[in-house]
Design a protein around this motif. Sequence first.
Motif, PDB file in Angstrom:
ATOM      1  N   PRO A 240      70.357 -77.930  24.990  1.00  0.00           N
ATOM      2  CA  PRO A 240      69.414 -78.007  24.491  1.00  0.00           C
ATOM      3  C   PRO A 240      68.064 -77.139  24.873  1.00  0.00           C
ATOM      4  O   PRO A 240      67.496 -76.527  25.049  1.00  0.00           O
ATOM      5  CB  PRO A 240      69.578 -79.278  23.682  1.00  0.00           C
ATOM      6  CG  PRO A 240      70.115 -79.436  24.127  1.00  0.00           C
ATOM      7  CD  PRO A 240      70.794 -79.371  25.030  1.00  0.00           C
ATOM      8  N   ILE A 241      67.766 -77.832  25.974  1.00  0.00           N
ATOM      9  CA  ILE A 241      66.639 -77.382  27.170  1.00  0.00           C
ATOM     10  C   ILE A 241      66.451 -76.334  27.612  1.00  0.00           C
ATOM     11  O   ILE A 241      65.865 -75.084  27.365  1.00  0.00           O
ATOM     12  CB  ILE A 241      66.403 -78.362  28.558  1.00  0.00           C
ATOM     13  CG1 ILE A 241      66.278 -79.849  27.428  1.00  0.00           C
ATOM     14  CG2 ILE A 241      65.155 -78.475  29.359  1.00  0.00           C
ATOM     15  CD1 ILE A 241      66.302 -80.960  28.272  1.00  0.00           C
TER      16      ILE A 241
ATOM     17  N   THR B 154      76.915 -80.133  29.429  1.00  0.00           N
ATOM     18  CA  THR B 154      76.050 -81.185  28.600  1.00  0.00           C
ATOM     19  C   THR B 154      75.230 -82.085  30.229  1.00  0.00           C
ATOM     20  O   THR B 154      73.925 -82.069  29.890  1.00  0.00           O
ATOM     21  CB  THR B 154      76.493 -82.142  28.318  1.00  0.00           C
ATOM     22  OG1 THR B 154      77.203 -81.955  27.346  1.00  0.00           O
ATOM     23  CG2 THR B 154      75.882 -83.297  28.185  1.00  0.00           C
ATOM     24  N   ARG B 155      75.635 -81.351  31.222  1.00  0.00           N
ATOM     25  CA  ARG B 155      74.800 -82.302  32.275  1.00  0.00           C
ATOM     26  C   ARG B 155      74.535 -80.892  32.892  1.00  0.00           C
ATOM     27  O   ARG B 155      74.176 -81.908  34.859  1.00  0.00           O
ATOM     28  CB  ARG B 155      76.213 -83.520  32.921  1.00  0.00           C
ATOM     29  CG  ARG B 155      76.803 -84.476  32.044  1.00  0.00           C
ATOM     30  CD  ARG B 155      75.647 -85.237  31.773  1.00  0.00           C
ATOM     31  NE  ARG B 155      76.116 -85.907  31.015  1.00  0.00           N
ATOM     32  CZ  ARG B 155      75.289 -86.835  29.655  1.00  0.00           C
ATOM     33  NH1 ARG B 155      73.962 -85.632  29.453  1.00  0.00           N
ATOM     34  NH2 ARG B 155      75.569 -87.487  28.611  1.00  0.00           N
ATOM     35  N   ALA B 156      75.195 -79.654  33.348  1.00  0.00           N
ATOM     36  CA  ALA B 156      74.248 -79.100  34.620  1.00  0.00           C
ATOM     37  C   ALA B 156      74.352 -78.076  33.252  1.00  0.00           C
ATOM     38  O   ALA B 156      75.050 -76.535  33.068  1.00  0.00           O
ATOM     39  CB  ALA B 156      75.735 -78.558  34.867  1.00  0.00           C
ATOM     40  N   ALA B 157      73.663 -76.899  32.875  1.00  0.00           N
ATOM     41  CA  ALA B 157      73.181 -76.289  32.611  1.00  0.00           C
ATOM     42  C   ALA B 157      71.640 -74.987  33.662  1.00  0.00           C
ATOM     43  O   ALA B 157      71.284 -75.557  34.529  1.00  0.00           O
ATOM     44  CB  ALA B 157      72.310 -76.442  31.019  1.00  0.00           C
ATOM     45  N   GLY B 158      71.360 -74.206  33.147  1.00  0.00           N
ATOM     46  CA  GLY B 158      70.302 -73.142  33.685  1.00  0.00           C
ATOM     47  C   GLY B 158      69.602 -72.232  33.301  1.00  0.00           C
ATOM     48  O   GLY B 158      70.345 -72.005  31.511  1.00  0.00           O
ATOM     49  N   TYR B 159      68.868 -71.192  33.450  1.00  0.00           N
ATOM     50  CA  TYR B 159      67.929 -70.106  32.598  1.00  0.00           C
ATOM     51  C   TYR B 159      67.639 -69.468  33.828  1.00  0.00           C
ATOM     52  O   TYR B 159      67.290 -70.067  34.736  1.00  0.00           O
ATOM     53  CB  TYR B 159      67.809 -70.902  31.641  1.00  0.00           C
ATOM     54  CG  TYR B 159      66.388 -71.892  32.019  1.00  0.00           C
ATOM     55  CD1 TYR B 159      65.352 -70.927  31.956  1.00  0.00           C
ATOM     56  CD2 TYR B 159      66.458 -72.990  32.202  1.00  0.00           C
ATOM     57  CE1 TYR B 159      63.815 -71.821  32.252  1.00  0.00           C
ATOM     58  CE2 TYR B 159      65.523 -73.480  32.682  1.00  0.00           C
ATOM     59  CZ  TYR B 159      64.088 -73.199  32.869  1.00  0.00           C
ATOM     60  OH  TYR B 159      62.950 -73.870  32.488  1.00  0.00           O
TER      61      TYR B 159
ATOM     62  N   GLN C  44      58.701 -78.152  27.440  1.00  0.00           N
ATOM     63  CA  GLN C  44      60.415 -78.566  27.056  1.00  0.00           C
ATOM     64  C   GLN C  44      60.949 -80.191  26.316  1.00  0.00           C
ATOM     65  O   GLN C  44      61.802 -80.703  26.057  1.00  0.00           O
ATOM     66  CB  GLN C  44      61.408 -77.531  27.280  1.00  0.00           C
ATOM     67  CG  GLN C  44      61.516 -76.768  26.770  1.00  0.00           C
ATOM     68  CD  GLN C  44      60.780 -76.221  24.817  1.00  0.00           C
ATOM     69  OE1 GLN C  44      61.852 -76.650  24.684  1.00  0.00           O
ATOM     70  NE2 GLN C  44      60.049 -75.144  25.522  1.00  0.00           N
ATOM     71  N   LEU C  45      60.724 -80.620  28.292  1.00  0.00           N
ATOM     72  CA  LEU C  45      60.694 -82.281  27.848  1.00  0.00           C
ATOM     73  C   LEU C  45      60.019 -83.497  27.684  1.00  0.00           C
ATOM     74  O   LEU C  45      60.138 -84.516  27.178  1.00  0.00           O
ATOM     75  CB  LEU C  45      60.820 -82.476  29.549  1.00  0.00           C
ATOM     76  CG  LEU C  45      61.473 -81.725  31.078  1.00  0.00           C
ATOM     77  CD1 LEU C  45      61.442 -81.849  32.259  1.00  0.00           C
ATOM     78  CD2 LEU C  45      63.070 -81.738  30.105  1.00  0.00           C
TER      79      LEU C  45
END
Length: 318
Positions: free
Chosen positions: A285-286, A296-301, A317-318
């Motif tokens: 979601p972040i 769930t445990r690894a994302a990016g943008y 966002q946190l």
Amino acid sequence: MNRASAAMVAEALRDLTSVVIISHVRPDPDTIGSALGLGLGLARLGIAVRCGYSGPETLPGALRELPGVELLAPLSPAEEGGAAVAVDAATVSRLGDYEAVFDASPTRVCIDHHVSNAGFGDLDFIDSESDCTAVLVLQVLDALGVELTADIATCLYAGLVTDTGSFKWARPASFEVAARLLNAGVDGVRWSRVLLDSHPYSWLKMVSEVLGGSVFDREACGGLGLVYGTVTAAQMAGMNWDESESVIDVVRTAQEAEVAAVFKESTPGEWTVSLRSKTTVDVVPIARALGGGGHTRAAGYSDTGSADDVIGRLLAQL
């Protein structure tokens, strides 16, 4: 989402004359290994194959040694009687300029393992329970009856060993796949070393600077803690772009922080951001709130602006 199985994808590809396989921008071993492994398999069936990725980045040195790199070429839409296959792309925009190639092809297939992937093909073979896209490609090749050669296995192993962090967070099924790939002829010792444990000496200095300037925010994420570091374009001077990708695996080891982030500047003002969490925080979601996605445990943008601006948007966002 047009949910599909490995068997459905195999049936759609089996009798085609040509297939275009598209990896995501800033390619990693899973997207390239999946593309080349699938490409080599389809070529054994007499299908004309082209693989490629969009963007100015050169392919990381280790990946240029993979079997099947001769399949990489500039891409155009698949012709009538052909298909485009996107591998390891969580959204169609991750295909960069080749999004148009994908969209203009007569049949469009998405093979991916990101939980944030909502599907964007005519056939979407998406399984977020898989540790990597390469495992899903193996299922498609099995459904096609393609022999698992040492060259195909090597390409798929590249995706498996890197996306599991050298099996540190692998599911039990991944160890079974690894054994099969190794038995097919993969030199596991060599590929684990070149893909995970080889950096230029200048990388050590860059990492020391990033760690020295890292920040630990104990109150972030509801008191669970955040640690983050910044890799500037100046610090990456003289190194290939991919050398910044592994920094997150060092930063994330801070035991006091549930969430880790690394901000990587490719060119002045252009950033990609890697997010990791340990046990409780879902970083998807972040990342989604900032235009990205992942696991769930690894994302990016991606983001643009000054370092302070980009960091500030994440902290908000946190």
